[in-house]
Design an enzyme around this catalytic site. Structure first.
Site, PDB file in Angstrom:
ATOM      1  N   ASP A  34      21.521  10.429   0.967  1.00 50.78           N
ATOM      2  CA  ASP A  34      21.643  10.759   2.138  1.00 50.78           C
ATOM      3  C   ASP A  34      22.011  12.143   2.490  1.00 50.78           C
ATOM      4  O   ASP A  34      23.204  12.645   2.118  1.00 50.78           O
ATOM      5  CB  ASP A  34      22.495   9.818   3.000  1.00 50.78           C
ATOM      6  N   TYR A  39      23.361  19.342   7.587  1.00 47.85           N
ATOM      7  CA  TYR A  39      24.265  19.410   6.575  1.00 47.85           C
ATOM      8  C   TYR A  39      23.969  20.806   5.806  1.00 47.85           C
ATOM      9  O   TYR A  39      24.798  21.281   4.790  1.00 47.85           O
ATOM     10  CB  TYR A  39      24.370  18.428   5.432  1.00 47.85           C
ATOM     11  N   LYS A  64      17.649  13.843   7.958  1.00 50.95           N
ATOM     12  CA  LYS A  64      17.507  13.483   9.310  1.00 50.95           C
ATOM     13  C   LYS A  64      17.181  14.855  10.345  1.00 50.95           C
ATOM     14  O   LYS A  64      17.371  15.673   9.964  1.00 50.95           O
ATOM     15  CB  LYS A  64      19.277  13.112   9.825  1.00 50.95           C
ATOM     16  N   HIS A  97      19.359  12.157  13.970  1.00 51.52           N
ATOM     17  CA  HIS A  97      20.630  12.314  13.620  1.00 51.52           C
ATOM     18  C   HIS A  97      21.662  11.910  14.869  1.00 51.52           C
ATOM     19  O   HIS A  97      22.656  11.067  14.674  1.00 51.52           O
ATOM     20  CB  HIS A  97      21.045  13.771  13.311  1.00 51.52           C
TER      21      HIS A  97
END
Ligand code: A2P
Length: 265
Positions: A34, A39, A64, A97
């Site tokens: 994931d 990120y 996402k 997200h």
């Protein structure tokens, strides 16, 4: 689409540490990885997957669409940018997200993702941090139900109402922060007792609890030993008494972000 019972999270993992952690997770047996545009580690996650030598079709990769890329054209471009960074032709699961309801662009984003799925850039589509209102709205407007909703879920925030709603709608619940980051969950006396009874760690108890409730936990760790330990949750089972004791631990969210009001870009 079949999803593994547990995934590996990569939030706040950067650079070589991220590549090493994802490789360690794949070597340990995780097959659900994931990541997210937010990120800022898609290049590292993609590299770890490519270098692992594991056939691409054996890995379920999630990324996402971040808040600043909500909108039809923006979401389509964001997915293509994620694929470029990952160095891959497709992802398995593309999520919104955060709903960012004040911006009110998550329906356009969802429509773009339906098209991305039709075009084969993602095998499945879902959401994260969606509430009953935002979930109902995307389904009512598009007729397309998300495969998953990834939400904060751990023994201190058990999300009973959301889990019930997901069950009614046929949505799979994925659990972020399944170890209750920034709390004393892993030293909770109830978990310590149950862990001792089964000869496992409190982290394993928390993850096993999530799985037995029918959810998919996405724990993260940068330590090889803890990455392996967190995957080792299929050789013991919590009994009814354990599950009942854990049901009493509810405290509420540990997050400073509220999906009803927070804007996450
Ligand atoms: P570390 O990277 O040092 O292992 P969450 O997923 O709930 O947000 O929590 C993740 C945090 O929990 C990370 O900071 C991670 O730190 C730590 N962690 C992960 N696995 C374990 C474990 N088995 N035991 C204790 N702490 C863990």
């Amino acid at each position: 689409m079949k999803l593994p019972a547990i995934g590996f999270g990569t939030y706040q993992m950067q650079g070589e540490q991220c590549v090493t952690a994802v490789r360690t997770a794949l070597d340990a047996g995780y097959r659900l990885i994931d990541t997210a545009a937010l990120y800022d580690n898609e290049a590292e996650v993609g590299r770890a997957i490519r270098e692992s030598g594991i056939p691409r079709d054996e890995i379920v990769l999630t990324t996402k669409i971040r808040g600043r890329n909500h909108g039809f054209d923006e979401a389509q471009e964001a997915c293509r940018e994620s694929l470029r960074k990952l160095g891959l032709d497709y992802v398995d699961l593309l999520l919104i997200h955060w709903p960012n309801p004040q911006n009110d662009r998550y329906i356009d984003t969802w429509e773009a993702m339906v098209e991305l799925q039709e075009d084969g850039l993602t095998a499945a589509i879902g959401v994260s941090n969606f509430t009953p209102t935002t979930l109902d709205r995307i389904i009512a407007k598009t007729g397309v139900t998300p495969l998953v909703n990834q939400i904060e879920l751990h023994p201190y925030f058990q999300q009973e109402k959301m889990r019930e709603l997901h069950a009614e709608l046929g949505i799979i619940t994925q659990a972020w922060s399944p170890l209750g980051r920034k709390s004393d969950l892993l030293t909770d006396p109830v978990l310590i007792d149950i862990a001792a009874e089964h000869g496992v760690s409190t982290a394993q108890v928390a993850l096993r609890w999530t799985i037995q409730l029918g959810n998919i936990p996405i724990p993260k760790s940068t330590s090889a030993a803890r990455i392996q330990q967190n995957f080792d949750v299929f050789s013991f089972e919590l009994n009814e008494g354990d599950m009942l004791a854990m049901a009493t631990l509810e405290r509420g969210t540990l997050s400073s972000l509220d999906p009803e009001t927070s804007e996450v870009l």
